[in-house]
Design an enzyme around this catalytic site. Structure first.
Site, mmCIF file in Angstrom:
data_model
loop_
_atom_site.group_PDB
_atom_site.id
_atom_site.type_symbol
_atom_site.label_atom_id
_atom_site.label_comp_id
_atom_site.label_asym_id
_atom_site.label_seq_id
_atom_site.Cartn_x
_atom_site.Cartn_y
_atom_site.Cartn_z
ATOM 1 N N GLY A 326 0.812 -1.213 0.000
ATOM 2 C CA GLY A 326 0.000 0.000 0.000
ATOM 3 C C GLY A 326 0.844 1.261 0.000
ATOM 4 O O GLY A 326 1.996 1.273 -0.462
ATOM 5 N N SER A 327 0.292 2.326 0.560
ATOM 6 C CA SER A 327 0.858 3.662 0.379
ATOM 7 C C SER A 327 2.218 3.891 1.003
ATOM 8 O O SER A 327 2.884 4.887 0.684
ATOM 9 C CB SER A 327 -0.124 4.722 0.908
ATOM 10 O OG SER A 327 -1.254 4.787 0.070
ATOM 11 N N VAL A 328 2.673 3.019 1.943
ATOM 12 C CA VAL A 328 4.038 3.205 2.447
ATOM 13 C C VAL A 328 5.047 3.028 1.320
ATOM 14 O O VAL A 328 6.191 3.489 1.417
ATOM 15 C CB VAL A 328 4.346 2.228 3.599
ATOM 16 C CG1 VAL A 328 3.599 2.610 4.859
ATOM 17 C CG2 VAL A 328 4.044 0.795 3.209
#
Length: 718
Positions: A326-328
């Site tokens: 995801g966004s990490v």
């Protein structure tokens, strides 16, 4: 007439003739057999063999006794030299019921007083007197055992039971592994067990470091060979052949017990609150790549076996499971476009949604924020913004940076079973969504390795959990030095990325404001990843992997902390702030340890000493001198686990939990704080239901009761 008389005479003589012939025949056969035996014996005497077997060797073997000298398995230590896993011997108790079991003098060797046996054993086993008595009343059994309650007993407990001289009660000894800290990086340390389906009692690693370094830890058994007579005495003029055992080497880890134990406590608390399918947390020193603390849920207690029943109990999620982060992942895509010189922070784009290759990508805020600059794409965690940035960078360039950061390859951190990860990069849509962490599968260790590059000025460090191996025979030390594996971006680039991570915490529109720590310079990136299913991505408010990565101090990071939570069943919101209850106290504690103590000069402190293996009396004396409060849990006289672990800095009058051998007993928790109760829960492996706020007022299980008698223990705070 004479003819017939002669005929009768001949008929009378024929039996005598027949007997003479028969006797002669038998005598001849005996002579032949005799000479055959003589020949056979002569052959055996001359050649010393029969049926290709050497009789001399067979005779010698008959009087020879071979004894295996067991090698000691190496000890696993933490960074401060405290034992995490070490060899010990445990005992199992059993009772003989058969009344025919007597000795030569007809002394009764079976249980003669079942009530007495049940009463005494109940004082030392986590089993009620009634259940023990019921077991002893089993019909038509030669002997009985007492399940898990009668296994893994310490020497001290064995000696106490033996001191009662109970008829019919006996013990078997088994080599075992002692894990004094209980739940403590359990999957990373691993487990060593004796084979359960054979007579071989040699301990063998079956998971984690215990398995991956089994050969190094095991050593090599020795032997002793003695010629003896039927009474067991050594034969005159015979020589003893002796081969010494080679003990296994000791392994020292990079784990800090103080930080590890605190992380386990925080993870247990969060697990009870959210009930996720899984969780991970890793704290790293990015300058060296050394893992200071690592944990996962579900987990298990290697000392008690609690937790082995869960479906994923044997999987090391940090290395064996790959997932879409995801966004990490935007940390790496931002670093890549900045390093490539193509980042347009002041240019604007239309947020909300974008269509790529026939696939529409939405921001988490589906309506978007209107037209915003690319500099806000990272702190707002805009997927649409990063699709644009990936297109600006170019698919080939982005894939090249993924490989520069060493994704798609195992890190070889020292933990067994590492997955390599994968990426879907066939279509334009696949290529674009990898920029915000979908369509690419990674492991926790790969992410930690990549984060080290951002926190360490572009120098990417290999994750390291083993610091050195010490040979027990020669004393030779093999030290594992920190290893730089890549330099994917420049130091200038990393400063810009960390500045953007600061905005995540400090800007009003940042997604990580919940992770702000007063007085600390924190850089953060949050993530909320969809989970791929058989028919596309799963839907529903809890079907996500929530994550956060933080670096502190942001100006020159000493620590990187990365936490993930998969599919929490009890969740109120779909953002990544759910992890702040682990992140903030854990990072605060780590920063406090790295600085000069900030404790007020009016408060006295003490350094927790290693008490595992000490007698309860001595442990209490040590704690009394340090002005600490010892809390004994159990009926034994030897400390097997302690909380906090050695090396921890404590304030005066702080409680120290001492788990002893024998049956676990419930302490009086009146006045205890919630954190103390959570430590008790972790140490004992029991389930606690804590209600209310403040300090403990009532407890459902009375003090000094056996903890095994209750499945859930309720404590009310007031």
């Amino acid at each position: 007439m004479k003819f017939f008389q002669k005929e009768r005479l001949l008929n009378k003589e024929n039996p005598r003739v027949s007997r003479r012939y028969l006797g002669a025949t038998f005598f001849g056969i005996i002579i032949v057999v005799f000479f055959i035996f003589i020949g056979r014996f002569s052959y055996i005497a001359i050649h010393g063999q029969i049926n290709n077997n050497n009789l001399s060797q067979k005779t010698a073997a008959l009087y020879r006794k071979d004894t295996v000298i067991k090698a000691k398995r190496g000890t696993i230590y933490d960074a401060s030299g405290n034992a995490i896993a070490e060899d010990t011997t445990t005992y199992s108790v059993y009772a003989v019921l058969d009344k025919k079991y007597v000795n030569a003098k007809h002394k009764k060797l079976y249980v003669t007083d079942k009530q007495k046996v049940a009463k005494l054993l109940s004082a030392y086993l986590p089993m009620s007197q009634a259940k023990i008595l019921k077991t002893l009343q089993t019909k038509n059994a030669f002997q009985v055992e007492f399940g898990t309650a009668g296994k893994n007993l310490s020497l001290a407990i064995k000696q106490k039971i033996e001191a009662a001289h109970l008829s019919g009660v006996y013990f078997t000894a088994t080599p075992a592994r002692l894990y004094p800290n209980g739940i403590f990086a359990s999957h990373q340390i691993g487990l060593a067990q004796a084979a359960s389906n054979s007579t071989d009692t040699t301990l063998k690693g079956v998971m984690g470091i215990e398995q991956g370094y089994n050969t190094i830890l095991s050593g090599k058994n020795g032997s002793k060979q003695v010629d003896q007579d039927s009474y067991g005495y050594q034969l005159p003029d015979s020589k003893t052949k002796y081969k010494a055992a080679k003990n296994g080497s000791d392994i020292y880890l990079t784990l800090d017990s103080r930080l590890q134990s605190y992380l386990e406590t925080l993870m247990t608390k969060e697990q009870k609150k959210f009930n996720p399918k899984s969780m991970t947390a890793v704290l790293m020193n990015p300058k060296t790549g050394q893992i200071l603390a690592a944990s996962q849920r579900p987990t298990f207690n290697p000392q008690t076996g609690a937790g082995f029943g869960s479906a994923n109990a044997w999987r090391d999620i940090l290395t064996e499971d790959s997932y879409e982060p995801g966004s990490v992942m935007k940390v790496f895509s931002l670093a890549s476009i900045i390093n490539a010189g193509k980042y347009p922070p002041n240019a604007y784009y239309q947020s909300g949604k974008i269509t790529v290759g026939g696939v529409t990508v939405h921001d988490w805020n589906t309506t978007g924020w209107g037209s915003i600059p690319y500099s806000q794409a990272f702190p707002r965690s805009s997927n649409v913004g990063f699709v644009h940035l990936e297109q600006i960078l170019g698919h080939k360039k982005w894939l090249a940076y993924l490989k520069k950061f060493k994704f798609l390859k195992a890190t070889h951190s020292g933990l067994p079973g590492e997955a390599s990860g994968s990426v879907q990069f066939g279509s334009a849509a696949d290529q674009s969504i990898t920029a915000f962490g979908q369509g690419i599968n990674v492991t926790v260790m790969q992410m930690m390795q990549g984060f080290s590059a951002i926190a360490n000025g572009g120098k990417e460090m290999k994750p390291q959990i083993i610091s050195k191996v010490v040979n027990s025979q020669t004393g030779k030390t093999t030290t594992y030095q920190p290893q730089q594996v890549a330099k994917p971006v420049t130091k200038k680039t990393t400063k810009k990325v960390i500045s953007a991570m600061r905005d995540v915490v400090n800007k009003k529109y940042g997604t990580g404001t919940a992770y702000k720590i007063k007085g600390q310079d924190i850089a953060v990136k949050t993530g909320t990843a969809q989970i791929s299913g058989s028919n596309g991505y799963l839907t529903g408010s809890n079907n996500y992997i929530f994550s956060v990565v933080g670096m502190a101090p942001a100006s020159n990071p000493k620590y990187v902390l990365y936490i993930t939570m998969k599919q929490p069943q009890n969740i109120q919101s779909t953002d990544a702030t759910n992890l702040s209850d682990i992140f903030k106290p854990m990072m605060t504690r780590a920063l406090a340890y790295s600085n000069v103590t900030t404790t007020s000069s009016t408060e006295s402190t003490a350094t927790m000493k290693k008490l595992s293996g000490e007698s309860v009396t001595k442990a209490k004396q040590v704690l009394d001198k340090q002005k600490l409060k010892p809390i004994q849990i159990g009926t034994g006289n030897t400390v097997v686990q302690q909380s906090p672990v050695s090396g921890t800095q404590l304030l005066s009058n702080q409680r120290v939990l001492l788990l002893t051998n024998g049956a676990m007993t419930m302490p009086d928790v009146s006045g205890w704080s919630k954190s103390d109760l959570l430590r008790l829960e972790q140490l004992t492996g029991k389930t606690f239901k804590i209600t209310g706020t403040g300090y403990a007022k009532t407890q459902s299980l009375p003090a000094n009761s056996l903890m095994n008698s209750a499945k859930t223990i309720t404590v009310t705070l007031e």
